[in-house]
Design an enzyme around this catalytic site. Structure first.
Site, PDB file in Angstrom:
ATOM      1  CG  HIS A 252     -20.598  15.875  -1.748  1.00  9.06           C
ATOM      2  ND1 HIS A 252     -20.042  16.375  -2.906  1.00  9.06           N
ATOM      3  CD2 HIS A 252     -20.496  14.527  -1.838  1.00  9.06           C
ATOM      4  CE1 HIS A 252     -19.613  15.381  -3.660  1.00  9.06           C
ATOM      5  NE2 HIS A 252     -19.891  14.239  -3.031  1.00  9.06           N
TER       6      HIS A 252
ATOM      7  CB  CYS B 269     -21.829  11.309  -2.841  1.00  2.00           C
ATOM      8  SG  CYS B 269     -20.555  10.795  -1.675  1.00  2.00           S
TER       9      CYS B 269
END
Length: 424
Positions: A343, A361
């Site tokens: 992301h 992430c």
């Protein structure tokens, strides 16, 4: 970490909406999935022309008998019943005609190995059927047999099931066929269930099924990534299949989908760079920031499972207060059940390519996140290398994070060298 709900898709009928919503950028719940919502997809289907129930071979009157299964007069048969026959002295079945009591014909196909004839849709509950089977004996004679049987009433206790593939969609080359079950399929039943999960590809590519330990998911893949342009046809023919726990399969599920261009992402923790390739050519290199040591990213080959252009990560349920936050996220692409995503992270742009600061992430810049989001498909692979943690089996669609020999070891049925051919 964050929570967001996956939008359902409807194609002619109710479609699987088993939510992919889970916390994001967190590694505390490896392999944990959102609660499965059963009974939710029926798309597409394998079609064939129905046989003429009145058709019979011209020499039927003179044909010696063969033994048909189910036996004549059988009652309470599952709606997953297949038709088989035993020819005296051996031989091969050449024709099966199946018709309901009202004369409606049932389409079907013979298994590749000739063991049985499979109706192309589940039979109806509480219905009488007549099967007429013709075969050629090894002695050169034509044999024929007839059986009339009745299917069982609709059972009260059924499993939930789902298929993470939808008709008319295009997927990445690493997209496994993913079947889901709630509750999980007991080990003693997996071979019978697997025999009713049909996958055909064009161009033909052999494959195999692999069960996760608790039986809640099974993945199907080929030895290598799918070829670009492949058509995948899937039928989970589970309606009415009896299980040892007293439950039955709930519904047949089908989908026909396409495989798109070969798009691969590789992340190296040593350089903190993502290499992006399309059809074998490197098209861009992106700086990234991975999970810090206390919340490392997983190393292994993962698959993009879901995409959200804008969402909110909400981790207020995390046991560690240091990992609790509510943050708006752009260009989020889920790659594990445990909460890892690719992301955009504008707050870490200053250290991307140099230092790991995320909660697990793969952080990229806003510009690179937008660009990458516009290029990827569900089913595209991302391989992360060199982090402090290995990807846990079942934490996402982990079909590709093991060797082919490891993968086929998870099949409930023997797999021929190189993979199982098409079932029909």
């Amino acid at each position: 970490m964050g929570r967001f709900a996956r939008a359902g898709a409807t194609v002619g009928a109710l479609v699987l909406t088993a939510s992919l919503a889970l916390t994001g950028c967190g590694g505390g719940d490896e392999g944990k999935k959102p609660e499965f919502v059963p009974g939710q997809q029926q798309v597409g289907g394998v079609s064939s022309s129905a046989p003429d129930p009145s058709a019979a071979p011209s020499d039927s009157a003179a044909a010696p008998p063969l033994t048909v299964s189910p036996a004549d007069g059988a009652n309470g048969r599952p709606v997953s019943t297949e038709i088989s026959a035993r020819i005296p002295g051996g031989g091969t079945v050449s024709k099966v005609v199946l018709a309901a009591a009202d004369g409606a014909g049932v389409a079907g196909r013979m298994r590749r190995d000739g063991s049985s004839w499979v109706p192309s849709a589940a039979l109806k509950y509480g219905t009488r059927y007549t099967a007429t089977v013709t075969g050629a004996g090894k002695d050169g004679q034509t044999y024929q047999g007839t059986s009339t049987f009745t299917t069982m009433a609709k059972p009260k206790s059924m499993i939930g099931s789902g298929l993470y593939m939808f008709s008319g969609k295009t997927y990445g080359v690493a997209m496994p066929v993913v079947a889901e079950f709630s509750p999980g399929i007991p080990k003693k039943d997996r071979a019978a269930v697997q025999k009713r999960m049909f996958v055909q590809t064009d161009p033909p590519q052999p494959g195999a099924w692999h069960w996760v330990d608790n039986g809640t998911q099974a993945y199907y893949r080929a030895p290598e990534y799918w070829k670009t342009g492949t058509t995948i046809r899937v039928r989970l023919a589970l309606a009415g299949i009896p299980l040892s726990n007293g439950r039955y399969g709930n519904i047949d599920r089908s989908a026909t989908a396409e495989i798109g261009r070969a798009f691969e992402m590789t992340v190296d923790n040593a350089t903190k760079q993502m290499t992006v390739s399309e059809n074998g050519t490197v098209i861009r290199t992106l700086p990234v920031s991975l999970g810090k040591k206390s919340t490392p990213s997983s190393s292994g080959t993962m698959v993009v499972m879901e995409k959200k252009e804008s969402t909110v990560f909400d981790t207020r349920s995390e046991p560690d207060p240091a990992n609790r936050y509510v943050t708006e996220i752009d260009f989020a692409q889920r790659i594990t059940w445990g909460g890892e995503y690719i992301h955009a992270a504008p707050w870490s742009e200053g250290v991307q390519g140099r230092r790991n600061v995320s909660h697990g992430c793969v952080n990229v810049s806003m510009a690179n996140g937008r660009w990458l989001f516009g290029k990827t498909l569900v089913g595209d692979p991302i391989t992360v290398k060199g982090t402090e943690r290995r990807l846990a089996p079942g934490n996402g669609w982990t079909a590709w994070s093991m060797s082919w020999s490891q993968f086929v070891a998870g099949s409930a049925l023997p797999v021929p060298q190189g993979g199982q051919p098409a079932p029909f």
